[in-house]
Design a protein around this motif. Structure first.
Motif, PDB file in Angstrom:
ATOM      1  N   TYR A 181       0.829  -1.203   0.000  1.00 48.59           N
ATOM      2  CA  TYR A 181       0.000   0.000   0.000  1.00 48.59           C
ATOM      3  C   TYR A 181       0.867   1.258   0.000  1.00 48.59           C
ATOM      4  N   LEU A 182       1.876   1.261   0.865  1.00 47.50           N
ATOM      5  CA  LEU A 182       2.765   2.419   0.952  1.00 47.50           C
ATOM      6  C   LEU A 182       3.482   2.687  -0.370  1.00 47.50           C
ATOM      7  N   HIS A 186       0.178   2.800  -3.482  1.00 37.35           N
ATOM      8  CA  HIS A 186      -1.031   3.590  -3.376  1.00 37.35           C
ATOM      9  C   HIS A 186      -0.860   4.888  -2.619  1.00 37.35           C
ATOM     10  N   VAL A 187       0.326   5.115  -2.105  1.00 37.93           N
ATOM     11  CA  VAL A 187       0.570   6.401  -1.445  1.00 37.93           C
ATOM     12  C   VAL A 187       1.507   7.178  -2.351  1.00 37.93           C
ATOM     13  N   LEU A 195       3.848  11.720   2.887  1.00 35.96           N
ATOM     14  CA  LEU A 195       2.876  10.896   3.600  1.00 35.96           C
ATOM     15  C   LEU A 195       3.459   9.526   3.922  1.00 35.96           C
ATOM     16  N   ARG A 196       4.228   9.024   2.940  1.00 28.96           N
ATOM     17  CA  ARG A 196       4.865   7.728   3.145  1.00 28.96           C
ATOM     18  C   ARG A 196       5.777   7.769   4.364  1.00 28.96           C
TER      19      ARG A 196
END
Lengths: 282, 352
Positions: A84-85, A88-89, A94-95
């Motif tokens: 996901y990191l 999708h990020v 944000l990561r």
């Protein structure tokens, strides 16, 4: 820039000396102690005791079971998180924030963390309170002081390591390989199963090795979370040294743990190397 | 020939950056089309939009009449040959090539047969059991081609596939690609920054600049009649000489008095384009249909097929000439006075 012999000697000498004094020498002393009896004579009695008494093998087995359990749990939780990191990020900021959140628990003391789990999972803890409040159970569940609770609390600590190991391989994966798979007709699931996952296995292997070795040598977390009902090798070794003052047998136990762990890891890596999964693809 | 792909006013924006600023293009069935331009002009973005990897901000893409805007890449009748080949490193050559047919549910036996066929077509038969890391760049490229061709797509998209190869290999692969295009009767959309490559291989070329198509025609037309200075300069070598308007619609060279036999209207400035290979040095024939300018030789370079000379026109303009080789040319040295002339129909007046 070429450095001369003297500089090399001084630069390397420091760390080597440190390693020697604080690791190799004590290790050699311990290895020697494992083969000595109280009065200093050489004996194999400790190893014989280990080989013949099944009790110690059962402790070793529990230790490795917990190690395997932690590896599996961190994989099941950590892989999706790393995926996901990575995919999708989109904002690196944000990561980083998510990763910091993951890693922060490691800054607290191990004992405090373990007691945090007791607060969560204890008979009068949060989970039981919620379940009783929702009317799902009438008696509190025995969630704590079980093998599972040891695995869960260790996994919580080890999670960022697995996420990092898997994440770095996923981040460096050639994106055009995934596009090529889609271009050739693969849907998202097939692309993952046939391309992404196989190519990420080196990260999974690295992560599980780190997590396993740290888990089998962990002391504080299993001590607290076992509640006296379970015993792992580190706790047993501690007992030998600090309670029974049997330094020699304790040393033998330590050597046993080390050798068995090395054998296990070597077997694991050899099996994977044969199927070509240990090095990341170019 | 009918239109296989029609792109209508395609726009792609990344934040405030406009990668494609309203591109419209019709690609005919069976043609070999090149999208040509320098780095950053949007040609790869356009190709990826056709493939489905770039979602347009606005505009339409239709393949065989069907709207493709919401169709994901795995369901479009196109296949891509990537710039870095993108061969799956953990699979053998055969497994790589079989990937597409396997996804389509083809029978094992049929797949095996087709793999053998396509590997033979690209000259890589027998390499089925090798791994991509054991292949050279040129070999990997051919496997990437095979992997795309085996699916018999309606359109083959190629993203600068020959960029990483050395000159000789590149020339050979250009011929091979042309042959494959004919043998398989496919439509090729080929992205490149190499104008020679585009001219050699394509039926038509779309020249792009900063997200827009500035000229779309066959190679000969673009070469002879470039639509702007940009196109003239990008395709082939061009001398671009400033001109000024001489009352009404007459034109003459800037800084000089020579009136040129070209006319233009509607703009203040114009540029004369003449290709170096159209410039002759020496005694001009007595034709009326030529332009004659006195010049001085600046320097001379031997380029194998002949000589390239840099000459300074009396008006001050410095241009390149690559005249037909002759003994007279060989004897020229810097400083010599010479007469430069070209057939007037070889010059083009550009107003953009």
């Amino acid at each position: 820039m070429r450095i001369g012999r003297l500089e090399t000697f001084l630069l390397l000498g420091g760390p080597v000396l440190f390693l020697g004094v604080f690791f190799l020498v004590p290790f050699a002393m311990m290895a020697l102690a494992s083969m000595q009896s109280d009065d200093g004579t050489l004996t194999s009695s400790h190893y014989v005791k280990l080989a013949t008494d099944g009790y110690y093998w059962s402790v070793l087995l529990l230790t490795f079971e917990i190690g395997a359990g932690v590896s599996l749990l961190t994989f099941l939780l950590g892989y999706p998180l790393a995926y996901y990191l990575t995919f999708h990020v989109s904002s690196p900021a944000l990561r980083r924030i998510i990763y910091i959140i993951l890693v922060t628990p490691l800054f607290t003391s191990t004992i405090v963390r373990a007691f945090g789990w007791i607060v969560m999972l204890g008979r009068a803890g949060l989970v039981n309170q919620w379940l009783r409040g929702l009317g799902l159970i009438s008696q509190p569940l025995d969630l704590i002081y079980t093998q599972t609770s040891i695995v869960v609390s260790l996994a919580y600590t080890m999670l960022p390591l697995m996420v990092l190991a898997v994440g770095s391989v996923l981040q460096n994966m050639n994106r055009s390989l995934l596009e090529a798979a889609r271009d050739l007709g693969a849907n998202s699931l097939t692309t993952f199963l046939k391309i992404t996952f196989p190519l990420s296995l080196p990260g999974v292997v690295a992560g599980s090795l780190i997590v396993f070795t740290l888990s089998v040598s962990a002391y504080v977390t299993p001590s607290i979370m076992s509640g006296g009902r379970h015993l792992v090798m580190s706790m047993l070794i501690y007992q030998q040294y600090m309670v029974l003052f049997d330094f020699n047998f304790g040393a033998a136990l330590s050597i046993l743990l080390l050798v068995m762990t090395l054998l296990l890891i070597t077997a694991y890596v050899l099996v994977l190397e044969r199927s070509g999964r240990t090095t990341a693809a170019p | 020939m009918s239109d296989l792909i029609s792109i209508d006013k395609l726009v792609k924006r990344y934040g405030s950056v406009v990668a494609l600023g309203g591109v419209s293009l019709n690609i005919r069935r069976g043609e070999f089309l090149s999208i040509l331009g320098p780095s950053g002009c949007g040609k790869t973005t356009l190709l990826r939009a056709i493939a489905g990897f770039v979602e347009p901000t606005s505009g339409e893409i239709r393949i065989d009449g069907q709207l493709m805007n919401d169709v994901p890449p795995n369901r479009r009748p196109v296949n891509t040959v990537f710039q870095n080949y993108a061969l799956f490193p953990h699979m053998t050559v055969a497994e790589n090539v079989a990937f597409g047919p396997r996804r389509a549910g083809m029978a094992r036996g049929e797949i095996t047969r087709r793999i053998a066929e396509v590997l033979l077509a690209v000259g890589m038969d027998g390499y089925g059991d090798r791994y991509p890391r054991a292949l050279s760049g040129g070999q990997q490229q051919r496997i990437a081609l095979a992997r795309a061709l085996i699916n018999q797509p309606q359109v083959l998209l190629l993203d600068e596939p020959l960029g990483a190869l050395d000159l000789k290999l590149r020339k050979r692969m250009q011929l091979e690609l042309k042959r494959l295009h004919q043998d398989f009767a496919l439509t090729f959309v080929y992205v490149t920054h190499d104008q020679e490559e585009a001219l050699a291989m394509s039926d038509r070329i779309a020249v792009m600049k900063q997200g827009e198509i500035v000229q779309f025609d066959n190679g000969q037309e673009i070469y002879r009649n470039p639509a702007s200075r940009y196109v003239a300069d990008f395709i082939g070598e061009a001398n671009l000489i400033d001109c000024v308007l001489d009352g009404g619609s007459g034109v003459r060279l800037a800084h000089g008095s020579l009136v040129l036999p070209y006319s233009c209207s509607g703009s203040d400035a114009a540029t004369l384009m003449v290709r170096p290979e159209d410039i002759h040095l020496g005694d001009a024939p007595g034709d009326a249909a030529i332009v004659v300018v006195p010049a001085t030789v600046r320097n001379k370079t031997f380029i194998g097929q002949g000589w390239r000379l840099v000459i300074a026109l009396d008006t001050g303009h410095v241009i390149s000439a690559q005249p037909p080789a002759s003994a007279a040319i060989e004897q020229l040295i810097p400083g010599d006075r010479v007469t430069a002339w070209w057939p007037s129909e070889r010059g083009r007046l550009l107003t953009r």
